[in-house]
Design an enzyme around this catalytic site. Structure first.
Site, PDB file in Angstrom:
ATOM      1  N   GLU A   1       0.867  -1.259   0.132  1.00  0.00           N
ATOM      2  CA  GLU A   1      -0.080   0.052   0.117  1.00  0.00           C
ATOM      3  C   GLU A   1       0.691   1.362  -0.134  1.00  0.00           C
ATOM      4  O   GLU A   1       0.704   2.215  -0.822  1.00  0.00           O
ATOM      5  CB  GLU A   1      -0.906  -0.059   1.371  1.00  0.00           C
ATOM      6  CG  GLU A   1      -1.705   1.220   1.274  1.00  0.00           C
ATOM      7  CD  GLU A   1      -2.594   1.471   0.238  1.00  0.00           C
ATOM      8  OE1 GLU A   1      -2.569   2.196  -0.630  1.00  0.00           O
ATOM      9  OE2 GLU A   1      -3.787   0.488   0.074  1.00  0.00           O
TER      10      GLU A   1
ATOM     11  N   SER B   1      -7.342   1.576  -3.759  1.00  0.00           N
ATOM     12  CA  SER B   1      -6.069   2.001  -3.305  1.00  0.00           C
ATOM     13  C   SER B   1      -5.234   2.900  -4.218  1.00  0.00           C
ATOM     14  O   SER B   1      -4.579   3.717  -3.945  1.00  0.00           O
ATOM     15  CB  SER B   1      -5.348   1.108  -2.694  1.00  0.00           C
ATOM     16  OG  SER B   1      -5.625   1.079  -1.191  1.00  0.00           O
TER      17      SER B   1
ATOM     18  N   ASP C   1       1.059   4.036  -3.082  1.00  0.00           N
ATOM     19  CA  ASP C   1       0.685   5.302  -3.030  1.00  0.00           C
ATOM     20  C   ASP C   1       1.782   6.454  -3.247  1.00  0.00           C
ATOM     21  O   ASP C   1       1.611   7.181  -4.030  1.00  0.00           O
ATOM     22  CB  ASP C   1       0.127   5.458  -1.445  1.00  0.00           C
ATOM     23  CG  ASP C   1      -1.122   4.848  -1.264  1.00  0.00           C
ATOM     24  OD1 ASP C   1      -1.605   4.461  -1.771  1.00  0.00           O
ATOM     25  OD2 ASP C   1      -1.236   4.783   0.056  1.00  0.00           O
TER      26      ASP C   1
END
Length: 539
Positions: free
Chosen positions: A258, A456, A262
């Protein structure tokens, strides 16, 4: 409400929004050690009510905001007196008038007495946490300025909305072109993101509730793309740090993935921007503290846009924690800070029974980001449908109607379905972007290359787009939703095929992909036209 609490003897005020019922699926592991040191964040009322609609088109400086909408110092003094009488200490370094947060520390036994609760330890999915049942209360003489008390319940509040692509690459969409993965700049190009800008002058904030990044991975990734490595700063909130390569836990599987996703999405699309990554504990207290820290982080910008890819179903939150988070989102809007949030990866159920939406994507003051499956040929979009791999055991774009937040004014004409409760009505998501792991993003984390998807990916994708638009127009967009819905017939690739379970895509807004995926060239024109002399220049 005032009550006489026989256990604690004094006339007390209980906070109905703090009600916490039993933790579903958790077992009680005994009473919390009375000597255990506990920290709570007490959220204090503003000096004056904040009506965000009054600030659209004109953004406040941090100084103006503090003067009008911070906590009153007298109320902090009031709570210092409360802490002293209860045998608690005030962490002045962690407290902030602008954030309206005063942090109290002390042993569990004194916290129980101060806030009228009984703390127990619980176990769930290999995690141990402390919590309470019932409502929090305070002595009547100290309760008036308090909006929320966070930290007496520290169960894991959220999961990262990331999906790793499986080893099977044989699934066909029925198109002439098989699904293929992309580097993030390729997705940006397909969506027509602005060229000639790279995010210079912008700071993009990213909230993380676990995991971390290795600097060597980032260097290798950006070198492989031939892109200058952006400046990345890790910011510690409530004691959490950039912690890559730790064993994964049920509440944050693939947390490193994650974090890597990002940073690599925003950094490759807007490499000129500074990136501030706020690491916080995975609790409602940590989540709210991370957001308010980012919003008022003058040392790193503050960010002009904040990306959030963590969340969970609304039922997992207390009403006070959702209110405190949404209040912080309103503060961001008044300061000209945009917030993009992943809508979840479990379709219309959000992993529960019936239809549910994910928070914080369901906050009416954020840009909720759903997911599509994107196929391209010859540098152009060939087809884009709702992301839904649930029949193959995968995920789907989160979306539906909030049970908590009412229909916002900007969605009046969006034909949002009826809410599941009389108090709900906010439609989720607002926008969408490529999220299918089959057409996902090439990333690098923990020394390994891989392909990932999930909503995400869409939150940082939109965050990077907003940073580019901010640079292009010379001022912050801030809270974008009213303008986006007003311009809904332009600015988007309307997604009309597919479903996320209970809801199907169709013309215009829908509870699968919102208004659609971005048409960057049209959005550039729309937001250039909304620039006003009153808008605060980007930091």
């Amino acid at each position: 409400m005032s009550t006489q609490n026989p256990q604690h003897g004094l006339s007390r005020v209980s906070f109905p929004k703090s009600e916490r019922k039993d933790h579903q699926g958790a077992t009680v592991a005994g009473i919390t050690d009375p000597k255990r040191e506990i920290s709570v964040s007490v959220i204090v009322k503003r000096k004056n009510p904040l009506d965000l609609e009054n600030h659209l088109g004109r953004h406040l400086s941090q100084e103006e905001f503090s003067e009008k909408y911070a906590a009153d110092p007298a109320n902090f003094n009031h709570l210092r007196d409360f802490a002293h009488k209860q045998g608690l200490t005030v962490d002045e370094g962690a407290s902030s008038l602008a954030r309206r947060t005063i942090v109290l520390r002390g042993p569990a036994s004194k916290m129980e007495s101060a806030f009228g609760v009984t703390l127990n330890d619980y176990e769930k999915e290999g995690k141990r946490f402390h919590s309470y049942t019932g409502t929090i209360s305070m002595p009547q003489e100290h309760a008036e300025p308090v909006e929320a008390v966070l930290g007496l319940d520290n169960h894991p509040i959220a999961k990262p909305h990331i999906r790793l692509k499986g080893s099977d690459n044989s699934r066909s969409t029925g198109n002439a072109a098989q699904p293929v993965s992309f580097n993030p700049p390729q997705v940006a190009q397909l969506y027509g993101f602005p060229s000639g800008v790279n995010g210079t002058g912008q700071t993009i904030g990213i909230l993380e509730l676990g995991g971390g990044y290795n600097a060597s991975d980032l260097s290798s990734y950006f070198a492989g793309l031939g892109i200058a490595e952006p400046r990345v700063t890790a910011v510690s909130v409530d004691g959490a740090t950039n912690s890559p390569n730790l064993p994964s836990t049920p509440d944050d599987p693939n947390a490193d993935g994650e974090v890597g996703l990002d940073i690599e999405v925003v950094g490759s699309i807007a490499p000129g921007a500074n990136i501030a990554v706020y690491f916080a504990p995975n609790t409602s207290q940590g989540f709210v503290d991370a957001l308010s820290t980012a919003i008022h982080d003058t040392a790193n910008g503050p960010p002009s846009v904040i990306s959030i890819s963590w969340g969970s179903a609304e039922a997992n939150w207390t009403a006070q924690s959702m209110t405190a988070f949404d209040e912080a989102c309103q503060s961001a809007g008044a300061l000209g800070i945009s917030i993009t949030v992943a809508s979840g990866d479990n379709g219309s159920s959000d992993g529960g029974s019936g239809n549910n939406v994910d928070f914080p994507a369901s906050s009416p003051h954020v840009l909720g980001c759903g997911g599509t499956e994107l196929t391209a040929a010859n540098g152009a979009i060939q087809q884009e449908v709702v992301w839904n791999d649930q029949q193959q055991g995968g995920g789907a774009s989160g979306g539906g109607v909030s049970s908590v937040f009412t229909l916002p004014t900007y969605q009046t004409n969006a034909k949002v379905p009826a809410p599941p409760t009389s108090g709900g009505g906010r439609g989720v998501p607002d926008v969408a972007g490529d999220a299918s792991p089959e057409t996902g993003y090439n990333v690098l984390f923990d020394g390994q290359s891989g392909v990932v998807g999930g909503t995400s990916a869409v939150a940082p994708l939109w965050a990077a787009l907003i940073a580019l638009l901010n640079q292009q127009r010379g001022s912050n967009i801030g809270f974008a939703n009213p303008t986006l819905y007003q311009s809904a017939e332009n600015g988007f690739n309307d997604i009309t095929q597919g479903n996320n379970g209970s809801y199907s895509a169709g013309p215009g807004w829908d509870p699968c992909t919102g208004l659609g995926s971005p048409n960057g060239s049209q959005l550039s024109q729309i937001f250039a036209a909304t620039t006003t002399a009153a808008a605060r220049p980007a930091p």
